[in-house]
Design a protein around this motif. Structure first.
Motif, short mmCIF file in Angstrom:
data_model
loop_
_atom_site.label_atom_id
_atom_site.label_comp_id
_atom_site.label_asym_id
_atom_site.label_seq_id
_atom_site.Cartn_x
_atom_site.Cartn_y
_atom_site.Cartn_z
N SER A 1 -42.36 -1.20 -62.78
CA SER A 1 -42.46 -2.51 -62.13
C SER A 1 -41.05 -3.02 -61.90
O SER A 1 -40.25 -3.08 -62.85
CB SER A 1 -43.26 -3.47 -63.01
N TRP A 2 -40.75 -3.41 -60.66
CA TRP A 2 -39.38 -3.79 -60.31
C TRP A 2 -39.36 -5.01 -59.39
O TRP A 2 -40.31 -5.27 -58.65
CB TRP A 2 -38.67 -2.65 -59.57
N THR A 3 -38.24 -5.71 -59.42
CA THR A 3 -37.93 -6.70 -58.39
C THR A 3 -36.72 -6.19 -57.62
O THR A 3 -35.88 -5.45 -58.16
CB THR A 3 -37.63 -8.08 -58.99
N VAL A 4 -36.65 -6.58 -56.35
CA VAL A 4 -35.61 -6.05 -55.46
C VAL A 4 -34.36 -6.92 -55.55
O VAL A 4 -34.41 -8.14 -55.42
CB VAL A 4 -36.12 -6.00 -54.01
N ASN A 5 -33.21 -6.26 -55.75
CA ASN A 5 -31.91 -6.94 -55.78
C ASN A 5 -31.20 -6.84 -54.44
O ASN A 5 -30.59 -7.79 -53.97
CB ASN A 5 -31.03 -6.34 -56.87
N VAL A 6 -31.24 -5.65 -53.84
CA VAL A 6 -30.59 -5.41 -52.55
C VAL A 6 -31.65 -4.90 -51.58
O VAL A 6 -32.32 -3.92 -51.86
CB VAL A 6 -29.45 -4.39 -52.66
N GLU B 1 -37.91 5.94 -38.94
CA GLU B 1 -37.31 4.73 -39.53
C GLU B 1 -37.07 4.99 -41.01
O GLU B 1 -37.83 5.72 -41.65
CB GLU B 1 -38.26 3.53 -39.35
N MET B 2 -36.03 4.38 -41.56
CA MET B 2 -35.76 4.52 -42.99
C MET B 2 -35.05 3.28 -43.50
O MET B 2 -34.35 2.60 -42.75
CB MET B 2 -34.91 5.77 -43.26
N HIS B 3 -35.29 2.97 -44.77
CA HIS B 3 -34.53 1.89 -45.40
C HIS B 3 -34.54 2.09 -46.91
O HIS B 3 -35.39 2.81 -47.46
CB HIS B 3 -35.06 0.51 -45.02
N CYS B 4 -33.57 1.50 -47.57
CA CYS B 4 -33.48 1.62 -49.03
C CYS B 4 -33.40 0.24 -49.64
O CYS B 4 -32.97 -0.73 -49.01
CB CYS B 4 -32.29 2.48 -49.43
N ARG B 5 -33.86 0.18 -50.89
CA ARG B 5 -33.79 -1.05 -51.67
C ARG B 5 -33.32 -0.71 -53.07
O ARG B 5 -33.71 0.31 -53.63
CB ARG B 5 -35.18 -1.71 -51.74
N ILE B 6 -32.47 -1.57 -53.62
CA ILE B 6 -32.03 -1.43 -55.01
C ILE B 6 -32.89 -2.36 -55.86
O ILE B 6 -33.02 -3.55 -55.56
CB ILE B 6 -30.54 -1.79 -55.17
N MET B 7 -33.46 -1.81 -56.94
CA MET B 7 -34.42 -2.56 -57.75
C MET B 7 -34.01 -2.56 -59.21
O MET B 7 -33.33 -1.64 -59.69
CB MET B 7 -35.82 -1.93 -57.62
N VAL B 8 -34.45 -3.60 -59.91
CA VAL B 8 -34.24 -3.67 -61.36
C VAL B 8 -35.61 -3.82 -62.02
O VAL B 8 -36.50 -4.49 -61.49
CB VAL B 8 -33.33 -4.85 -61.75
N PRO B 9 -35.80 -3.20 -63.19
CA PRO B 9 -37.10 -3.27 -63.87
C PRO B 9 -37.42 -4.68 -64.34
O PRO B 9 -36.54 -5.45 -64.73
CB PRO B 9 -36.94 -2.32 -65.06
#
Length: 268
Positions: free
Chosen positions: A95-100, A253-261
């Motif tokens: 389970s994560w929330t997105v930082n970036v 299409e592509m995209h990335c996200r940085i996540m923290v638990p």
């Protein structure tokens, strides 16, 4: 077979006129064209995944002023799932929330042992249980949108194991051109070998229900600097650039996200 030296001498000057840069350019161009995939009677899921486990990826966009109440709602939902004796096959992996990336967003990865039969039971209990319905109504007041995908894990990806103590995660999501999933798997079955040195490969999935021809690669790093060093190391490995060159033409299409638990995430 006799060799026609007169013909060779005639065409040799033509080859001498080809510059080194042209040869290099043509060699590079040969990599970017999608190789032909022969028709098959096997489904993509059977060819790319060998596990009878379904994963559910929830993506929730919550209101910026409701982060705390939203996360508490999800924790209460997890506790309720654990309290149901008939839902032993349902397990939260991460389970994560997105930082970036898409901020004010949370992602939750569920594992359903027993496949769709377990999912059917889970959905039925949620629909009939008043406590689940109450939590769902509460959640509807603090989220702006929700999306759910059912996924299968790529068979060539390393087995998922929970991480400790504290890490960041990157999810790289790809929308592929229809008909290219097997080609993607063929290339990444080789490419994943370049990304095993630091155990950064957390999970790799392709969609079954929801947005189709979607791929999600989840990577785990100690921090952003470790991510930078790991990715640069892969580019220095002979063969990695070729794997990238073959897969790029498959992507729409592509995209990335940085996540923290989150605080209640099983993987940290």
């Amino acid at each position: 077979m006799a060799i026609n030296f007169h013909y060779i001498n005639k065409i040799l000057p033509t080859f001498r006129c080809i510059s080194t840069s042209t040869i290099k350019r043509d060699a590079w161009l040969s990599k970017i064209f999608v190789r032909k995939i022969e028709p098959t009677k096997e489904s993509h899921s059977r060819m790319l995944s060998d596990k009878e486990i379904i994963y559910g990826l929830q993506t929730h966009n919550f209101r910026a002023d409701s982060r705390t109440s939203y996360l508490q709602n999800m924790k209460n939902h997890l506790d309720l799932v654990k309290s149901q004796g008939t839902l032993d096959g349902v397990e939260l992996v991460g389970s994560w929330t997105v930082n970036v990336g898409d901020q004010d967003q949370a992602l939750h990865l569920w594992k359903f042992n027993g496949g769709y039969e377990t999912i059917d039971t889970y959905n039925q209990i949620q629909a009939e249980n008043e406590d689940f319905q109450k939590l769902k109504d509460e959640q509807g007041k603090v989220v702006r949108s929700r999306h759910l995908q059912y996924l299968l894990a790529f068979s060539y990806w390393p087995q998922i194991f929970l991480r400790q103590p504290k890490n960041i995660y990157e999810i790289r999501s790809y929308a592929l051109k229809p008909g290219t999933m097997i080609e993607w798997g063929n290339n990444w079955a080789r490419a994943i070998n370049f990304r095993k040195n630091n155990d950064e490969s957390f999970a790799g999935f392709f969609s079954q229900i929801g947005r189709l021809y979607n791929v999600h690669h989840i990577w785990c790093y100690k921090d952003l600097n470790a991510r930078k060093e790991t990715r640069e190391s892969a580019w220095r490995a002979p063969g990695w650039d070729e794997c990238v060159a073959y897969t790029v033409p498959l992507i729409r299409e592509m995209h990335c996200r940085i996540m923290v638990p989150t605080e209640f995430s099983p993987t940290k």
